[in-house]
Scaffold this active site. Structure first.
Site, mmCIF file in Angstrom:
data_model
loop_
_atom_site.group_PDB
_atom_site.id
_atom_site.type_symbol
_atom_site.label_atom_id
_atom_site.label_comp_id
_atom_site.label_asym_id
_atom_site.label_seq_id
_atom_site.Cartn_x
_atom_site.Cartn_y
_atom_site.Cartn_z
ATOM 1 N N HIS A 9 -20.094 10.916 -38.600
ATOM 2 C CA HIS A 9 -21.374 10.946 -38.405
ATOM 3 C C HIS A 9 -21.893 12.158 -37.311
ATOM 4 O O HIS A 9 -21.027 12.922 -37.004
ATOM 5 C CB HIS A 9 -21.822 9.694 -37.610
ATOM 6 C CG HIS A 9 -20.923 9.704 -36.178
ATOM 7 N ND1 HIS A 9 -21.333 10.316 -35.014
ATOM 8 C CD2 HIS A 9 -19.888 8.922 -35.970
ATOM 9 C CE1 HIS A 9 -20.576 10.247 -34.161
ATOM 10 N NE2 HIS A 9 -19.700 9.339 -34.588
ATOM 11 N N GLU A 82 -15.843 2.315 -35.660
ATOM 12 C CA GLU A 82 -15.046 3.012 -34.869
ATOM 13 C C GLU A 82 -14.129 2.368 -34.195
ATOM 14 O O GLU A 82 -14.244 1.088 -34.333
ATOM 15 C CB GLU A 82 -15.868 4.012 -33.693
ATOM 16 C CG GLU A 82 -15.029 4.936 -32.959
ATOM 17 C CD GLU A 82 -14.021 5.724 -33.602
ATOM 18 O OE1 GLU A 82 -13.161 5.298 -34.269
ATOM 19 O OE2 GLU A 82 -14.500 7.069 -33.491
#
Length: 209
Positions: A9, A82
């Site tokens: 990202h 994550e």
């Protein structure tokens, strides 16, 4: 030969301030949104057949930049989130070192951290399962773009390639909005075709957390 693009990202304020994000849902900042647009203009040239993303906004909003160019819809997979860093989330690494010195020492030496931090083994397994599932969304010879996070990307790729932890630690952290290109064939299985590719940036690499 099929292709899987594992894309980190864009930048967030917590990246910029070197805070551990983990699974805290921190949004992209202005730089991150621009990085996503710049990266999407490169990735669209690979003619993606499918886009899969972590459901955390910094990943899904990054994926949205490519979806806007390609016209593809985004599939979401929570397994691409994550690594969960527990009590570390929201702290800087100096704060982690002060509050959790034993865990921090294990972290810097590449060992499992312990406590409520997700293990590398569990992280690698769940992310690699998501990568396998994503790869199946494209036709033979097609391309899938997967938007995820720094630690998740590295550990998931390592598990997919069956690399030992010592080998995986030789890889530099992915920069924001950079990606890994993996290819797959029946004869050779999964291979790394390119690593840490993306739009130009002159900013320091934030930690992949």
């Amino acid at each position: 030969m099929s292709r899987l693009i594992v894309w980190r990202h864009g930048n967030t304020d917590w990246n910029a301030n070197h805070r551990v994000q983990g699974q805290t849902d921190v949004p992209l900042n202005a730089l991150g949104r621009q990085q996503a647009v710049d990266a999407a203009e490169l990735l669209i040239k690979m003619k993606p057949d499918a886009i899969v993303s972590s459901d955390l906004h910094r990943a899904s909003d990054t994926a949205a930049a490519l979806a806007a160019l390609s016209g593809l819809s985004i599939s979401y997979d929570k397994r691409l989130r994550e690594r969960y860093f527990g009590a570390w989330q929201g702290l800087t690494m100096p704060e982690v070192a002060e509050l959790y010195p034993d865990q921090h020492t294990r972290w810097t030496s590449g060992q499992e951290v312990g406590g409520d931090v997700e293990s590398l083994a569990d992280l690698g397994k769940r992310v690699s399962e998501a990568l396998h599932a994503a790869a199946g969304l494209a036709p033979p010879g097609g391309t899938v773009v997967v938007t995820t996070h720094g630690a998740a990307a590295r550990q998931g790729i390592g598990h997919l390639l069956e690399w030992p932890l010592e080998q995986l630690r030789t890889l530099r952290a992915l920069q924001n909005c950079h990606w890994v290109e993996l290819t797959h064939s029946r004869e050779r299985g999964w291979q790394v075709a390119a690593y840490n590719v993306g739009p130009f940036t002159d900013r320091p690499v934030p930690p992949p957390v």
